[in-house]
Design a protein around this motif. Structure first.
Motif, PDB file in Angstrom:
ATOM      1  N   TYR A  23      10.832  -1.763  -1.525  1.00 51.57           N
ATOM      2  CA  TYR A  23      10.679  -0.747  -0.895  1.00 51.57           C
ATOM      3  C   TYR A  23       9.816   0.443  -1.778  1.00 51.57           C
ATOM      4  N   TYR A  24      10.091   0.337  -3.107  1.00 53.41           N
ATOM      5  CA  TYR A  24       9.362   1.136  -3.952  1.00 53.41           C
ATOM      6  C   TYR A  24       7.984   0.636  -4.157  1.00 53.41           C
ATOM      7  N   ASP A  25       7.721  -0.746  -3.947  1.00 50.57           N
ATOM      8  CA  ASP A  25       6.366  -1.198  -3.757  1.00 50.57           C
ATOM      9  C   ASP A  25       5.827  -0.560  -2.727  1.00 50.57           C
ATOM     10  N   LEU A  26       6.564  -0.511  -1.503  1.00 48.20           N
ATOM     11  CA  LEU A  26       5.923   0.054  -0.441  1.00 48.20           C
ATOM     12  C   LEU A  26       5.777   1.534  -0.404  1.00 48.20           C
ATOM     13  N   THR A  27       6.587   2.291  -1.059  1.00 47.93           N
ATOM     14  CA  THR A  27       6.388   3.825  -1.318  1.00 47.93           C
ATOM     15  C   THR A  27       5.073   3.997  -2.155  1.00 47.93           C
ATOM     16  N   CYS A  28       5.034   3.119  -2.966  1.00 47.35           N
ATOM     17  CA  CYS A  28       3.612   3.200  -3.944  1.00 47.35           C
ATOM     18  C   CYS A  28       2.499   3.121  -3.039  1.00 47.35           C
ATOM     19  N   TRP A  29       2.457   2.281  -2.181  1.00 44.38           N
ATOM     20  CA  TRP A  29       1.394   2.438  -1.281  1.00 44.38           C
ATOM     21  C   TRP A  29       1.259   3.439  -0.172  1.00 44.38           C
ATOM     22  N   THR A  30       2.289   3.901   0.268  1.00 47.00           N
ATOM     23  CA  THR A  30       2.218   4.889   1.245  1.00 47.00           C
ATOM     24  C   THR A  30       1.895   6.265   0.535  1.00 47.00           C
ATOM     25  N   LEU A  31       2.224   6.466  -0.809  1.00 44.70           N
ATOM     26  CA  LEU A  31       1.923   7.513  -1.563  1.00 44.70           C
ATOM     27  C   LEU A  31       0.455   7.642  -1.847  1.00 44.70           C
ATOM     28  N   VAL A  32      -0.071   6.880  -2.257  1.00 40.94           N
ATOM     29  CA  VAL A  32      -1.253   6.677  -2.638  1.00 40.94           C
ATOM     30  C   VAL A  32      -2.443   6.818  -1.341  1.00 40.94           C
ATOM     31  N   GLN A  33      -2.045   6.914  -0.245  1.00 40.28           N
ATOM     32  CA  GLN A  33      -2.815   6.826   1.077  1.00 40.28           C
ATOM     33  C   GLN A  33      -3.023   8.398   0.932  1.00 40.28           C
ATOM     34  N   GLN A  34      -2.488   9.256   0.796  1.00 37.82           N
ATOM     35  CA  GLN A  34      -2.704  10.697   0.660  1.00 37.82           C
ATOM     36  C   GLN A  34      -3.333  11.020   2.148  1.00 37.82           C
ATOM     37  N   ASP A  35      -2.621  10.402   3.035  1.00 36.60           N
ATOM     38  CA  ASP A  35      -3.234  10.825   4.443  1.00 36.60           C
ATOM     39  C   ASP A  35      -2.696  11.814   4.962  1.00 36.60           C
ATOM     40  N   ALA A  36      -3.350  12.831   6.041  1.00 31.78           N
ATOM     41  CA  ALA A  36      -2.823  13.894   6.368  1.00 31.78           C
ATOM     42  C   ALA A  36      -1.818  13.843   7.175  1.00 31.78           C
ATOM     43  N   GLY A  37      -1.456  12.611   7.770  1.00 30.57           N
ATOM     44  CA  GLY A  37      -0.383  12.324   8.782  1.00 30.57           C
ATOM     45  C   GLY A  37       0.705  12.115   7.821  1.00 30.57           C
ATOM     46  N   PHE A  38       0.842  11.672   6.582  1.00 28.02           N
ATOM     47  CA  PHE A  38       1.802  11.555   5.745  1.00 28.02           C
ATOM     48  C   PHE A  38       2.475  10.282   6.183  1.00 28.02           C
ATOM     49  N   VAL A  39       2.122   9.231   6.387  1.00 32.75           N
ATOM     50  CA  VAL A  39       2.958   8.048   6.848  1.00 32.75           C
ATOM     51  C   VAL A  39       4.060   7.711   6.011  1.00 32.75           C
ATOM     52  N   HIS A  40       4.111   8.304   4.641  1.00 39.22           N
ATOM     53  CA  HIS A  40       5.313   8.101   3.854  1.00 39.22           C
ATOM     54  C   HIS A  40       6.724   8.461   4.443  1.00 39.22           C
ATOM     55  N   PRO A  63      21.540  -0.799  -5.058  1.00 36.04           N
ATOM     56  CA  PRO A  63      21.544   0.661  -5.141  1.00 36.04           C
ATOM     57  C   PRO A  63      22.591   1.410  -4.748  1.00 36.04           C
ATOM     58  N   GLU A  64      22.628   2.638  -5.235  1.00 36.91           N
ATOM     59  CA  GLU A  64      23.882   3.440  -5.096  1.00 36.91           C
ATOM     60  C   GLU A  64      23.973   3.862  -3.748  1.00 36.91           C
ATOM     61  N   ARG A  65      23.008   4.282  -2.889  1.00 41.92           N
ATOM     62  CA  ARG A  65      23.285   5.030  -1.882  1.00 41.92           C
ATOM     63  C   ARG A  65      22.872   4.095  -0.479  1.00 41.92           C
ATOM     64  N   TYR A  66      21.753   3.073  -0.771  1.00 37.44           N
ATOM     65  CA  TYR A  66      21.588   2.251   0.458  1.00 37.44           C
ATOM     66  C   TYR A  66      22.412   1.051   0.358  1.00 37.44           C
ATOM     67  N   ASN A  67      22.524   0.534   1.630  1.00 39.01           N
ATOM     68  CA  ASN A  67      23.439  -0.681   1.856  1.00 39.01           C
ATOM     69  C   ASN A  67      22.278  -1.838   1.817  1.00 39.01           C
ATOM     70  N   ALA A  68      21.778  -2.188   0.495  1.00 36.18           N
ATOM     71  CA  ALA A  68      20.747  -2.991   0.344  1.00 36.18           C
ATOM     72  C   ALA A  68      20.864  -3.656  -1.001  1.00 36.18           C
ATOM     73  N   ALA A  69      20.129  -4.704  -1.037  1.00 33.05           N
ATOM     74  CA  ALA A  69      20.166  -5.627  -2.348  1.00 33.05           C
ATOM     75  C   ALA A  69      19.303  -4.906  -3.225  1.00 33.05           C
ATOM     76  N   GLY A  70      19.304  -4.903  -4.561  1.00 33.57           N
ATOM     77  CA  GLY A  70      18.528  -4.352  -5.537  1.00 33.57           C
ATOM     78  C   GLY A  70      16.999  -4.915  -5.331  1.00 33.57           C
ATOM     79  N   GLU A  71      16.979  -6.215  -4.957  1.00 34.60           N
ATOM     80  CA  GLU A  71      15.688  -6.736  -4.757  1.00 34.60           C
ATOM     81  C   GLU A  71      14.848  -6.177  -3.494  1.00 34.60           C
ATOM     82  N   CYS A  72      15.668  -5.736  -2.505  1.00 32.51           N
ATOM     83  CA  CYS A  72      15.116  -5.015  -1.423  1.00 32.51           C
ATOM     84  C   CYS A  72      14.631  -3.674  -1.637  1.00 32.51           C
ATOM     85  N   LEU A  73      15.380  -2.978  -2.488  1.00 26.97           N
ATOM     86  CA  LEU A  73      15.029  -1.687  -2.772  1.00 26.97           C
ATOM     87  C   LEU A  73      13.936  -1.711  -3.822  1.00 26.97           C
ATOM     88  N   GLU A  74      13.580  -2.789  -4.726  1.00 28.03           N
ATOM     89  CA  GLU A  74      12.573  -3.067  -5.300  1.00 28.03           C
ATOM     90  C   GLU A  74      11.301  -3.146  -4.481  1.00 28.03           C
TER      91      GLU A  74
END
Ligand SMILES: [Zn+2]
Length: 164
Positions: A37-54, A24-35
């Motif tokens: 993370y994107y899977d994780l944010t898919c989960w956090t964003l569909v939670q639509q929880d009031a607390g916004f764990v995302h 990735p351009e900005r994170y000190n991470a492997a591309g595989e790790c960023l992928e």
């Protein structure tokens, strides 16, 4: 292990099957790790929880992958978010409001990341079986990354109190 190579990402140190992705351009991470993370944010964003764990996921991931290419403000905001979540019990939504409030400041120092970035990674959340277990793992990951930045705790606490 036959037939597959693994890549150990910088930052979190998570080992993942190599898929020859660009770093990735900005994170000190492997591309595989960023992928992952994107899977994780898919989960956090569909939670639509009031607390916004995302928000906790965004902050923990950034703090775990601070490197030269990351803008200083990203690292500082991530650490302020982790501090408020872990030590002050703020929800993601409350952290987001603080970020918005201090967003105009530009003169942030570049923080040198610790060598050890905590024992948990994105994968620990992805591998948890239920939503409740994922959220629990997310909060443990958030706390572990905050703990890893121990040398900066005082600075972050003081800075947060000053800018709020
Ligand atoms: Zn990583």
């Amino acid at each position: 292990m036959t037939g597959s190579n693994f890549v150990v990402g910088p930052g979190c140190g998570q080992s993942q099957p190599e898929r020859d992705l660009d770093p990735p351009e900005r994170y000190n991470a492997a591309g595989e790790c960023l992928e992952a993370y994107y899977d994780l944010t898919c989960w956090t964003l569909v939670q639509q929880d009031a607390g916004f764990v995302h928000q906790h996921a965004v902050d923990a991931y950034a703090a775990q992958h601070v490197g030269e290419r990351m803008r200083p403000i990203t690292a500082v905001f991530a650490l302020i978010g982790l501090y408020l979540a872990v030590e002050r019990g703020y929800t993601g939504r409350q952290v987001q409001l603080v970020h918005m409030k201090i967003g105009r400041r530009r003169d942030w120092p570049r923080l040198e990341p610790p060598k050890d970035r905590g024992e948990l990674t994105v994968m620990d959340i992805l591998l948890a079986a239920t939503d409740a277990k994922k959220e629990e793992a997310l909060m443990r990951w958030t706390a572990a990354v905050w703990e890893a930045w121990e040398d900066r705790h005082r600075w972050v606490r003081e800075t947060t109190e000053k800018v709020q």
